[in-house]
Design a protein around this motif. Structure first.
Motif, mmCIF file in Angstrom:
data_model
loop_
_atom_site.group_PDB
_atom_site.id
_atom_site.type_symbol
_atom_site.label_atom_id
_atom_site.label_comp_id
_atom_site.label_asym_id
_atom_site.label_seq_id
_atom_site.Cartn_x
_atom_site.Cartn_y
_atom_site.Cartn_z
ATOM 1 N N VAL A 114 0.848 -1.194 0.000
ATOM 2 C CA VAL A 114 0.000 0.000 0.000
ATOM 3 C C VAL A 114 0.886 1.247 0.000
ATOM 4 O O VAL A 114 2.077 1.188 0.323
ATOM 5 C CB VAL A 114 -0.935 0.029 1.230
ATOM 6 N N GLU A 115 0.284 2.362 -0.340
ATOM 7 C CA GLU A 115 0.992 3.627 -0.279
ATOM 8 C C GLU A 115 1.099 4.085 1.168
ATOM 9 O O GLU A 115 0.165 3.928 1.960
ATOM 10 C CB GLU A 115 0.269 4.687 -1.100
ATOM 11 N N LEU A 116 2.243 4.660 1.516
ATOM 12 C CA LEU A 116 2.453 5.222 2.845
ATOM 13 C C LEU A 116 2.687 6.720 2.697
ATOM 14 O O LEU A 116 3.528 7.152 1.904
ATOM 15 C CB LEU A 116 3.666 4.576 3.521
ATOM 16 N N ILE A 117 1.912 7.511 3.437
ATOM 17 C CA ILE A 117 2.026 8.964 3.362
ATOM 18 C C ILE A 117 2.128 9.536 4.766
ATOM 19 O O ILE A 117 1.942 8.819 5.760
ATOM 20 C CB ILE A 117 0.827 9.597 2.616
ATOM 21 N N THR A 118 2.421 10.819 4.860
ATOM 22 C CA THR A 118 2.509 11.488 6.157
ATOM 23 C C THR A 118 1.218 12.254 6.431
ATOM 24 O O THR A 118 0.374 12.440 5.550
ATOM 25 C CB THR A 118 3.689 12.474 6.185
ATOM 26 N N LEU A 146 3.575 10.694 14.164
ATOM 27 C CA LEU A 146 3.671 11.912 14.967
ATOM 28 C C LEU A 146 5.088 12.470 14.972
ATOM 29 O O LEU A 146 5.282 13.686 15.064
ATOM 30 C CB LEU A 146 3.186 11.649 16.393
ATOM 31 N N ASP A 147 6.073 11.602 14.872
ATOM 32 C CA ASP A 147 7.453 12.085 14.782
ATOM 33 C C ASP A 147 7.673 12.888 13.502
ATOM 34 O O ASP A 147 8.461 13.840 13.490
ATOM 35 C CB ASP A 147 8.433 10.909 14.821
ATOM 36 N N ALA A 148 6.998 12.498 12.422
ATOM 37 C CA ALA A 148 7.231 13.129 11.121
ATOM 38 C C ALA A 148 6.383 14.374 10.895
ATOM 39 O O ALA A 148 6.751 15.222 10.082
ATOM 40 C CB ALA A 148 6.959 12.126 10.001
ATOM 41 N N VAL A 149 5.262 14.510 11.593
ATOM 42 C CA VAL A 149 4.352 15.620 11.310
ATOM 43 C C VAL A 149 4.959 16.929 11.808
ATOM 44 O O VAL A 149 5.629 16.984 12.837
ATOM 45 C CB VAL A 149 2.968 15.370 11.949
ATOM 46 N N ASP A 151 5.228 20.811 13.282
ATOM 47 C CA ASP A 151 4.586 21.580 14.350
ATOM 48 C C ASP A 151 3.453 22.432 13.792
ATOM 49 O O ASP A 151 2.417 22.617 14.439
ATOM 50 C CB ASP A 151 5.604 22.494 15.046
ATOM 51 N N GLU A 152 3.632 22.963 12.585
ATOM 52 C CA GLU A 152 2.620 23.827 11.979
ATOM 53 C C GLU A 152 1.298 23.087 11.804
ATOM 54 O O GLU A 152 0.222 23.627 12.103
ATOM 55 C CB GLU A 152 3.109 24.331 10.622
ATOM 56 N N VAL A 153 1.375 21.834 11.322
ATOM 57 C CA VAL A 153 0.159 21.042 11.148
ATOM 58 C C VAL A 153 -0.485 20.762 12.502
ATOM 59 O O VAL A 153 -1.704 20.908 12.676
ATOM 60 C CB VAL A 153 0.465 19.733 10.392
ATOM 61 N N LEU A 154 0.310 20.355 13.481
ATOM 62 C CA LEU A 154 -0.238 20.047 14.798
ATOM 63 C C LEU A 154 -0.909 21.257 15.439
ATOM 64 O O LEU A 154 -1.959 21.128 16.083
ATOM 65 C CB LEU A 154 0.863 19.516 15.717
ATOM 66 N N ARG A 155 -0.334 22.424 15.268
ATOM 67 C CA ARG A 155 -0.908 23.636 15.880
ATOM 68 C C ARG A 155 -2.263 23.992 15.271
ATOM 69 O O ARG A 155 -3.013 24.772 15.866
ATOM 70 C CB ARG A 155 0.059 24.809 15.732
ATOM 71 N N ASN A 156 -2.581 23.432 14.113
ATOM 72 C CA ASN A 156 -3.849 23.720 13.452
ATOM 73 C C ASN A 156 -4.865 22.598 13.632
ATOM 74 O O ASN A 156 -5.826 22.497 12.868
ATOM 75 C CB ASN A 156 -3.623 24.005 11.970
ATOM 76 N N ILE A 157 -4.653 21.762 14.644
ATOM 77 C CA ILE A 157 -5.607 20.712 15.003
ATOM 78 C C ILE A 157 -6.207 21.081 16.356
ATOM 79 O O ILE A 157 -5.479 21.268 17.336
ATOM 80 C CB ILE A 157 -4.928 19.336 15.081
ATOM 81 N N ALA A 158 -7.517 21.209 16.421
ATOM 82 C CA ALA A 158 -8.176 21.655 17.648
ATOM 83 C C ALA A 158 -8.199 20.572 18.720
ATOM 84 O O ALA A 158 -8.034 20.862 19.911
ATOM 85 C CB ALA A 158 -9.599 22.120 17.342
ATOM 86 N N GLN A 159 -8.410 19.324 18.326
ATOM 87 C CA GLN A 159 -8.381 18.229 19.292
ATOM 88 C C GLN A 159 -8.069 16.926 18.580
ATOM 89 O O GLN A 159 -8.341 16.767 17.386
ATOM 90 C CB GLN A 159 -9.691 18.117 20.074
ATOM 91 N N LEU A 180 3.855 12.597 23.873
ATOM 92 C CA LEU A 180 2.891 13.400 24.618
ATOM 93 C C LEU A 180 3.562 14.654 25.180
ATOM 94 O O LEU A 180 2.946 15.722 25.227
ATOM 95 C CB LEU A 180 2.260 12.568 25.740
ATOM 96 N N ALA A 181 4.821 14.525 25.574
ATOM 97 C CA ALA A 181 5.552 15.701 26.061
ATOM 98 C C ALA A 181 5.714 16.723 24.941
ATOM 99 O O ALA A 181 5.597 17.941 25.175
ATOM 100 C CB ALA A 181 6.921 15.275 26.602
ATOM 101 N N ARG A 182 5.977 16.250 23.730
ATOM 102 C CA ARG A 182 6.078 17.178 22.592
ATOM 103 C C ARG A 182 4.747 17.906 22.360
ATOM 104 O O ARG A 182 4.714 19.124 22.166
ATOM 105 C CB ARG A 182 6.462 16.417 21.331
ATOM 106 N N LEU A 183 3.647 17.169 22.397
ATOM 107 C CA LEU A 183 2.341 17.765 22.175
ATOM 108 C C LEU A 183 1.979 18.752 23.276
ATOM 109 O O LEU A 183 1.404 19.815 23.013
ATOM 110 C CB LEU A 183 1.285 16.666 22.059
#
Length: 246
Positions: A114-118, A146-149, A151-159, A180-183
């Motif tokens: 299968v295809e693997l994407i981020t 989560l290691d690859a995503v 910070d910009e993408v994570l900051r735009n996720i509400a929950q 979890l510490a990173r988040l």
């Protein structure tokens, strides 16, 4: 992945669908919901029916399950696994489709490529910049993903509602704590709603919803109330509750 379906709320605060906790009050009909490991789309369907959300994105690597998602006109369907890099990977299809997972280098009649994407790729393909609810249930790939995503993408996720697979040995507990510490460093409040492991973990971006001391206390009370009800339910049926979902 958990097969049991449930929907419940406590003090009009935290909702539970398919053993994934989140706050439905943060959702509107315009909300964007992204489901990584969407299976047949049951979670998205329940969220849409309950909260009226119309912007749905389903990501599912299993080609047979994806056929069902691709036929739906109410969502964007992406046939791929989500992980830590872009490319191809082996995907083992389990007789219990809730347990199918990426197995790098795997072979055999039940294994397909299968295809693997981020997660960044998911955002780009779906054409979204902000996600109101991200559900993650990808059988161990949550760590490299989560290691690859960014910070910009994570900051735009509400929950985020995520099943970490530390409870069954697929991922190390120390890796879960590290992520979890990173988040938390990015402004997420972390609520572990399951008693054992992090199989039901709810993360709230406090930029979109502040979490005060009173709310934290209510969330802890909810967690233990749910645990008591699960034990009572299983004992009332005479089941071996300590081996069941906690």
């Amino acid at each position: 992945m958990q097969s049991e379906t449930a929907s419940a709320s406590f003090a009009d605060m935290v909702d539970l669908i398919h053993w994934h906790s989140f706050d439905g009050k943060m959702l509107t009909p315009e909300s964007t919901i992204v489901d990584l490991g969407a299976n047949r789309g049951e979670f998205l369907t329940k969220v849409s029916n309950t909260f009226g959300c119309s912007n749905l994105v389903a990501v599912e690597p299993n080609p047979e399950l994806f056929k069902e998602l691709a036929e739906r006109s109410d969502l964007i369907a992406i046939n791929a696994a989500v992980g830590g890099f872009r490319g191809k990977t082996s995907f083992s299809i389990d007789p219990n489709d809730l347990a199918s997972r990426v197995v790098e280098g795997g072979t055999g009649p039940s294994t397909v490529t299968v295809e693997l994407i981020t997660l960044d790729d998911v955002f780009e393909r779906a054409g979204v910049t902000k996600v109101d609810l991200l559900k993650i249930d990808i059988e161990g790939q949550e760590i490299p993903m989560l290691d690859a995503v960014s910070d910009e993408v994570l900051r735009n996720i509400a929950q985020i509602t995520i099943e970490f697979h530390d409870f069954c040995g697929l991922v190390p507990k120390k890796e879960v704590k590290r992520l979890l510490a990173r988040l938390q460093g990015l402004g997420f409040y972390v609520a572990r709603m399951s008693r054992v492991g992090h199989q039901d973990t709810w993360l709230v971006n406090t930029k979109f919803r502040p979490i005060g001391l009173g709310m934290k206390a209510k969330i802890r009370l909810l967690k233990y109330s749910r645990g008591f009800m699960r034990v009572w339910h299983k004992l009332s049926k005479g089941s071996n509750w300590h081996l069941a979902y906690d």
